[in-house]
Design a protein around this motif. Structure first.
Motif, PDB file in Angstrom:
ATOM      1  N   ARG A   1       4.762  31.978  -3.269  1.00  0.00           N
ATOM      2  CA  ARG A   1       4.982  32.825  -2.098  1.00  0.00           C
ATOM      3  C   ARG A   1       4.440  32.070  -0.887  1.00  0.00           C
ATOM      4  N   ASN A   2       4.475  32.719   0.262  1.00  0.00           N
ATOM      5  CA  ASN A   2       3.925  32.116   1.473  1.00  0.00           C
ATOM      6  C   ASN A   2       2.398  32.250   1.483  1.00  0.00           C
ATOM      7  N   PHE A   3       1.697  31.119   1.419  1.00  0.00           N
ATOM      8  CA  PHE A   3       0.238  31.118   1.455  1.00  0.00           C
ATOM      9  C   PHE A   3      -0.316  30.633   2.783  1.00  0.00           C
ATOM     10  N   GLY A   4       0.521  30.107   3.665  1.00  0.00           N
ATOM     11  CA  GLY A   4       0.062  29.633   4.961  1.00  0.00           C
ATOM     12  C   GLY A   4      -0.093  28.121   5.005  1.00  0.00           C
ATOM     13  N   LYS A   5      -0.122  27.601   6.218  1.00  0.00           N
ATOM     14  CA  LYS A   5      -0.130  26.153   6.410  1.00  0.00           C
ATOM     15  C   LYS A   5      -1.405  25.505   5.875  1.00  0.00           C
TER      16      LYS A   5
ATOM     17  N   GLN B   1       4.761   1.227   1.129  1.00  0.00           N
ATOM     18  CA  GLN B   1       5.695   2.105   0.428  1.00  0.00           C
ATOM     19  C   GLN B   1       5.287   3.543   0.714  1.00  0.00           C
ATOM     20  N   ALA B   2       6.209   4.466   0.599  1.00  0.00           N
ATOM     21  CA  ALA B   2       5.919   5.845   0.979  1.00  0.00           C
ATOM     22  C   ALA B   2       6.322   6.820  -0.116  1.00  0.00           C
ATOM     23  N   GLU B   3       5.562   7.894  -0.204  1.00  0.00           N
ATOM     24  CA  GLU B   3       5.966   9.078  -0.961  1.00  0.00           C
ATOM     25  C   GLU B   3       5.971  10.250   0.015  1.00  0.00           C
ATOM     26  N   TYR B   4       6.943  11.139  -0.135  1.00  0.00           N
ATOM     27  CA  TYR B   4       7.086  12.296   0.747  1.00  0.00           C
ATOM     28  C   TYR B   4       6.741  13.542  -0.057  1.00  0.00           C
ATOM     29  N   ILE B   5       5.648  14.197   0.314  1.00  0.00           N
ATOM     30  CA  ILE B   5       5.226  15.404  -0.397  1.00  0.00           C
ATOM     31  C   ILE B   5       5.573  16.614   0.465  1.00  0.00           C
ATOM     32  N   PHE B   6       6.646  17.295   0.114  1.00  0.00           N
ATOM     33  CA  PHE B   6       7.058  18.506   0.822  1.00  0.00           C
ATOM     34  C   PHE B   6       6.464  19.714   0.109  1.00  0.00           C
ATOM     35  N   ILE B   7       5.794  20.568   0.851  1.00  0.00           N
ATOM     36  CA  ILE B   7       5.250  21.798   0.291  1.00  0.00           C
ATOM     37  C   ILE B   7       6.082  22.961   0.828  1.00  0.00           C
ATOM     38  N   ASN B   8       6.885  23.538  -0.042  1.00  0.00           N
ATOM     39  CA  ASN B   8       7.715  24.676   0.354  1.00  0.00           C
ATOM     40  C   ASN B   8       6.869  25.945   0.286  1.00  0.00           C
ATOM     41  N   ASP B   9       6.467  26.433   1.449  1.00  0.00           N
ATOM     42  CA  ASP B   9       5.498  27.522   1.550  1.00  0.00           C
ATOM     43  C   ASP B   9       6.192  28.883   1.543  1.00  0.00           C
TER      44      ASP B   9
ATOM     45  N   LYS C   1       0.845  -1.183   0.000  1.00  0.00           N
ATOM     46  CA  LYS C   1       0.000   0.000   0.000  1.00  0.00           C
ATOM     47  C   LYS C   1       0.888   1.244   0.000  1.00  0.00           C
ATOM     48  N   LEU C   2       0.383   2.310  -0.614  1.00  0.00           N
ATOM     49  CA  LEU C   2       1.153   3.551  -0.701  1.00  0.00           C
ATOM     50  C   LEU C   2       0.728   4.509   0.397  1.00  0.00           C
ATOM     51  N   LEU C   3       1.703   4.984   1.145  1.00  0.00           N
ATOM     52  CA  LEU C   3       1.487   5.990   2.189  1.00  0.00           C
ATOM     53  C   LEU C   3       2.016   7.325   1.696  1.00  0.00           C
ATOM     54  N   SER C   4       1.156   8.351   1.707  1.00  0.00           N
ATOM     55  CA  SER C   4       1.578   9.717   1.351  1.00  0.00           C
ATOM     56  C   SER C   4       1.796  10.513   2.629  1.00  0.00           C
ATOM     57  N   LEU C   5       3.008  11.001   2.819  1.00  0.00           N
ATOM     58  CA  LEU C   5       3.307  11.892   3.945  1.00  0.00           C
ATOM     59  C   LEU C   5       3.292  13.328   3.429  1.00  0.00           C
ATOM     60  N   ILE C   6       2.428  14.156   3.996  1.00  0.00           N
ATOM     61  CA  ILE C   6       2.318  15.564   3.606  1.00  0.00           C
ATOM     62  C   ILE C   6       3.093  16.391   4.630  1.00  0.00           C
ATOM     63  N   VAL C   7       4.107  17.118   4.147  1.00  0.00           N
ATOM     64  CA  VAL C   7       5.008  17.838   5.051  1.00  0.00           C
ATOM     65  C   VAL C   7       5.112  19.304   4.624  1.00  0.00           C
ATOM     66  N   PRO C   8       4.310  20.210   5.208  1.00  0.00           N
ATOM     67  CA  PRO C   8       4.473  21.638   4.911  1.00  0.00           C
ATOM     68  C   PRO C   8       5.761  22.165   5.550  1.00  0.00           C
ATOM     69  N   VAL C   9       6.506  22.975   4.826  1.00  0.00           N
ATOM     70  CA  VAL C   9       7.748  23.536   5.379  1.00  0.00           C
ATOM     71  C   VAL C   9       7.828  25.027   5.060  1.00  0.00           C
ATOM     72  N   TYR C  10       8.277  25.774   6.059  1.00  0.00           N
ATOM     73  CA  TYR C  10       8.521  27.204   5.888  1.00  0.00           C
ATOM     74  C   TYR C  10       9.735  27.571   6.727  1.00  0.00           C
TER      75      TYR C  10
END
Length: 310
Positions: free
Chosen positions: A73-77, A38-46, A5-14
């Motif tokens: 630009r920075n849109f917030g978490k 299995q994992a995918e790492y989704i980094f959101i550079n805010d 199974k695929l696990l998506s990790l959502i990681v907001p970063v600022y």
């Protein structure tokens, strides 16, 4: 053999350049212990202004499962979480902060609960000693007030850290509003849920990006996003004040016309005028909060703008 199974990790970063490598190393070690995942790492550079993006690109060479969503630009978490949910492809999805205050070791327990049939597994903070007294006090009363005046209630001391099934993520992605209070939306969609307890840790590095003013505005967003009780209150306040004014008017008329008592007016008049004026301004401010949100929704602007996906 069980299908992975695929696990998506959502990681907001600022501005989190100092903690990224520590986060990836610790999470990767945890995920090695979970079978058939299995994992995918989704980094959101805010809109980071430090070397966060450069460090993420360097980490991608070591961890090819990383996907980087770079905002213009920075849109917030809340916007970052929305972007992560829209790009998550996993059978299960977990938003997690990069500062390691929410221990990645809980992921294994969350997956076990999901396999037991739960669509949502909440991480409940049993102890908030790592937070300041003011933050603990304000959080406690925010949850109490929110759950009194809004529907559905939010579980107290639960942040964004949770596991959600594909069905839950699809439901969240179907919601059309652009002004998003994600904790409320998580509760609103429902689904079968359970929770696990944990003690929140200190930040691994860096400083919190939420100051008192941002937390206050965040609380206002939550209190006005899921109910109209703050508006309805002013109907009853108006009825109460009008009733008191009517009684005082009768009292003054009786004193003047039947008892011959002179009623000095300046001080009492100023108190009444300023009191009623204050109430009116508070009421107008409450109306303005709701009207402002309606105005922003009517623009139909996107929640975020992506500069690049890496």
């Amino acid at each position: 053999m069980a299908e992975n199974k695929l696990l998506s990790l959502i990681v907001p970063v600022y501005n989190e350049e100092h903690v990224l490598s520590m986060f990836m190393k610790r999470v990767a070690e945890v995920l090695k212990t979970i079978p058939d995942i299995q994992a995918e790492y989704i980094f959101i550079n805010d809109g980071s202004t430090d070397r966060t993006l450069e460090n993420l690109i360097a980490l991608k060479a070591t961890y090819p499962q990383i996907k980087i969503i770079d905002f213009s630009r920075n849109f917030g978490k809340e916007a970052a979480l929305t972007a992560g949910l829209q790009h998550a492809k996993g059978d299960i999805t977990i938003p997690i902060d990069v500062d390691l205050q929410d221990p990645p070791e809980l992921i294994a327990e969350m997956v076990v609960k999901w396999r037991e049939g739960f669509d949502v597994v909440l991480a409940h903070r049993s102890n908030r000693d790592s937070d300041s007294f003011l933050k603990r006090f304000s959080a406690k009363w925010f949850y109490k007030l929110h759950n009194k005046i809004s529907s559905p209630p939010m579980p107290d001391n639960v942040g964004d850290y949770r596991l959600m099934s594909r069905q839950v993520v699809d439901a969240l992605n179907s919601l059309p509003e652009s002004t998003r209070f994600m904790k409320g939306l998580f509760a609103w969609v429902g689904f079968k849920s359970t929770q696990i307890e944990y003690v929140r840790e200190e930040r691994a590095a860096g400083e919190s990006k939420f100051n008192g003013w941002k937390l206050w505005n965040f609380a206002l967003e939550g209190l006005t996003s899921f109910g109209t009780v703050p508006l309805r209150i002013w109907t009853y306040v108006g009825i109460l004040v009008a009733g008191i004014s009517f009684i005082l008017t009768l009292k003054i008329l009786i004193q003047v016309l039947f008892m011959g008592i002179d009623v000095p007016g300046y001080a009492s008049l100023m108190v009444a005028v300023t009191f009623l004026g204050g109430l009116q301004l508070i009421g107008i401010g409450t109306l303005g909060e709701y009207l402002g949100r309606t105005y922003m929704e009517s623009k139909n602007r996107p929640v975020f703008i992506i500069r690049e996906i890496l």
